[in-house]
Design a protein around this motif. Structure first.
Motif, short mmCIF file in Angstrom:
data_model
loop_
_atom_site.label_atom_id
_atom_site.label_comp_id
_atom_site.label_asym_id
_atom_site.label_seq_id
_atom_site.Cartn_x
_atom_site.Cartn_y
_atom_site.Cartn_z
N PHE A 157 0.81 -1.21 0.00
CA PHE A 157 0.00 0.00 0.00
C PHE A 157 0.85 1.26 0.00
N LEU A 191 0.06 7.62 4.05
CA LEU A 191 -0.08 6.93 5.33
C LEU A 191 0.81 7.52 6.40
N ASN A 220 4.97 -3.18 5.07
CA ASN A 220 4.85 -1.81 4.58
C ASN A 220 6.23 -1.17 4.57
N GLU A 273 -7.23 -2.31 8.92
CA GLU A 273 -7.60 -2.58 7.53
C GLU A 273 -6.52 -2.14 6.57
N VAL A 274 -5.90 -1.00 6.82
CA VAL A 274 -4.98 -0.40 5.86
C VAL A 274 -3.60 -1.05 5.88
N TYR A 275 -3.27 -1.86 6.88
CA TYR A 275 -1.96 -2.50 6.91
C TYR A 275 -1.89 -3.57 5.83
N PRO A 299 -2.56 -3.19 2.05
CA PRO A 299 -3.74 -3.25 2.92
C PRO A 299 -4.30 -4.67 3.02
N HIS A 300 -5.01 -4.91 4.08
CA HIS A 300 -5.79 -6.13 4.32
C HIS A 300 -4.97 -7.32 4.80
N SER A 360 -8.67 2.87 0.62
CA SER A 360 -7.52 2.40 -0.15
C SER A 360 -7.67 2.67 -1.64
N SER A 375 -7.24 6.62 -1.88
CA SER A 375 -5.99 7.06 -1.27
C SER A 375 -6.19 8.30 -0.41
N SER A 400 -13.43 -6.39 7.27
CA SER A 400 -12.56 -6.68 8.41
C SER A 400 -13.02 -7.93 9.15
N HIS A 447 -8.96 5.27 12.61
CA HIS A 447 -7.50 5.28 12.46
C HIS A 447 -6.92 6.69 12.48
#
Length: 392
Positions: free
Chosen positions: A23, A30, A89, A118-120, A122-123, A150, A153, A169, A184
């Motif tokens: 991501f 981020l 990441n 969720e964004v890590y 992502p997913h 996502s 962006s 999730s 977040h």
């Protein structure tokens, strides 16, 4: 807690899912709290009641010796585990079987509180957590986060978006409820009352059990808490990053009976003592390369903080990172750090911090010495800090 081991399934691997999506490569927005460098995972890596009723830690969890603490009304292990850094990441992700093993060993070590988002990925971090914790889901508490889009962006905490992403999730986490659901980052385009109201509906439906906020201001916390009690606040906090003490966030958590979850509890790796002025960070894979605090000049200038931890650790027969974590645990009984790692040795080091008992004299010495140190460089770059809620 039962002493048991879990074997990963070599015939059911998702390695491709972890390597084909990065991501950070697609999105430059981020915040630093979303990522952790794989090379430094040893360090790094989420109801009102009277404050007097919050002073006692409750009984230890089974035979592990790990005590528990209260985040609002949510009881968790005194040390949590951040899962983000396993799925990266920063650089390539760990092998999924390695990630599963680390999370399950954390559980064996007494950890009942696991943090993802969720964004890590992502997913992919949620997918890892779901697979790793599924065999003992009812024994643990899972925190995840919403608030990014996502595809677009950017930030998105519209109620319709929250209702949409919670389903993804839940599916990835292989569960029917999320124990702690954080926003977040505060979305300036959506009133926090609307966000809290959306989560309140999810709580009524049983899909979410508790509401949290990540990187909010004290004012935002108070406004959200009126609509739906906030169980926990997550923001960066460590010996060298003391903003929560100054901006009113810790104070309002204490006032309202809200738990506090520090991310970056060992300074994004710096407080482990494994980073020196000669350390360099790949600008293609490591966002710390854009942080002023991690410039060669500031790495050298901030070394007195690490030297202080080393001096204390020698007296305590521990390590600098263990002292840094023990310092956090000693600040308030409702603080639960979430260091993350993909390395079993580092995991054991992190968990060992719960055995380090800093005396009032130790704590006083640390504060006296730290008062003479000027920490150089901001905690994140300008772009990341623009997403931190700093309303007053």
């Amino acid at each position: 807690m039962k002493n048991r081991k879990y074997a990963t399934d070599p015939n059911n691997r998702d390695d491709g899912a972890f390597s084909r999506r990065n991501f950070m490569a697609r999105s430059g927005f981020l915040g630093a709290g979303l990522i952790v460098a794989p090379a430094l995972l040893s360090a790094c890596s989420d109801q009102p009641q009277s404050t007097s009723s919050r002073s006692d830690e409750v009984a230890s969890t089974g035979g592990s010796g790990m005590k528990t603490r209260k985040l609002g009304e949510l009881e968790v292990s005194e040390m949590g585990a951040g899962a983000m850094s396993i799925s990266a990441n920063y650089g390539p992700p760990a092998d999924i079987n390695q990630g599963i093993r680390v999370l399950r060993e954390a559980h064996e070590g007494g950890v009942s509180f696991f943090d993802t988002a969720e964004v890590y990925g992502p997913h992919t971090s949620e997918e890892l957590v779901g697979r790793a914790l599924e065999p003992f889901r009812d024994e643990v508490r899972i925190a995840t986060k919403f608030g990014f889009d996502s595809e677009a962006s950017g930030l998105n905490s519209r109620p319709d978006h929250i209702r949409k992403v919670v389903e993804g999730s839940l599916k990835r986490l292989r569960t029917d409820r999320i124990d702690l659901y954080y926003q977040h980052r505060v979305d300036p385009d959506v009133p926090i009352e609307d966000v809290a109201g959306a989560v309140k509906e999810l709580i009524a439906e049983g899909k979410v059990l508790h509401f949290g906020l990540s990187e909010p201001s004290a004012r935002t916390i108070r406004r959200a808490h009126v609509v739906q009690p906030v169980t926990a606040v997550q923001t960066e906090y460590s010996l060298m990053e003391r903003d929560p003490e100054k901006n009113g966030v810790l104070a309002i958590c204490e006032e309202l009976g809200i738990g506090f979850v520090p991310w970056g509890p060992v300074g994004m790796g710096y407080l482990t003592g494994k980073i020196s002025a000669r350390s360099r960070f790949d600008p293609k894979t490591d966002i710390r390369s854009t942080f002023d605090r991690f410039s060669p000049e500031n790495l050298a200038a901030n070394m007195p903080v690490v030297d202080l931890l080393r001096r204390i650790s020698e007296n305590e027969n521990s390590t600098p990172s263990q002292v840094a974590l023990a310092w956090l645990l000693a600040q308030k009984p409702w603080i639960v750090p979430i260091p993350g790692t993909r390395n079993l040795k580092h995991l054991n080091e992190n968990l060992g911090a719960t055995k380090v008992q800093l005396s009032p004299g130790d704590l006083g010495d640390i504060e006296t010495a730290f008062a003479e140190i000027e920490v150089r460089g901001g905690r994140m770059n300008e772009m990341q800090m623009e997403m931190v809620d700093q309303t007053v």
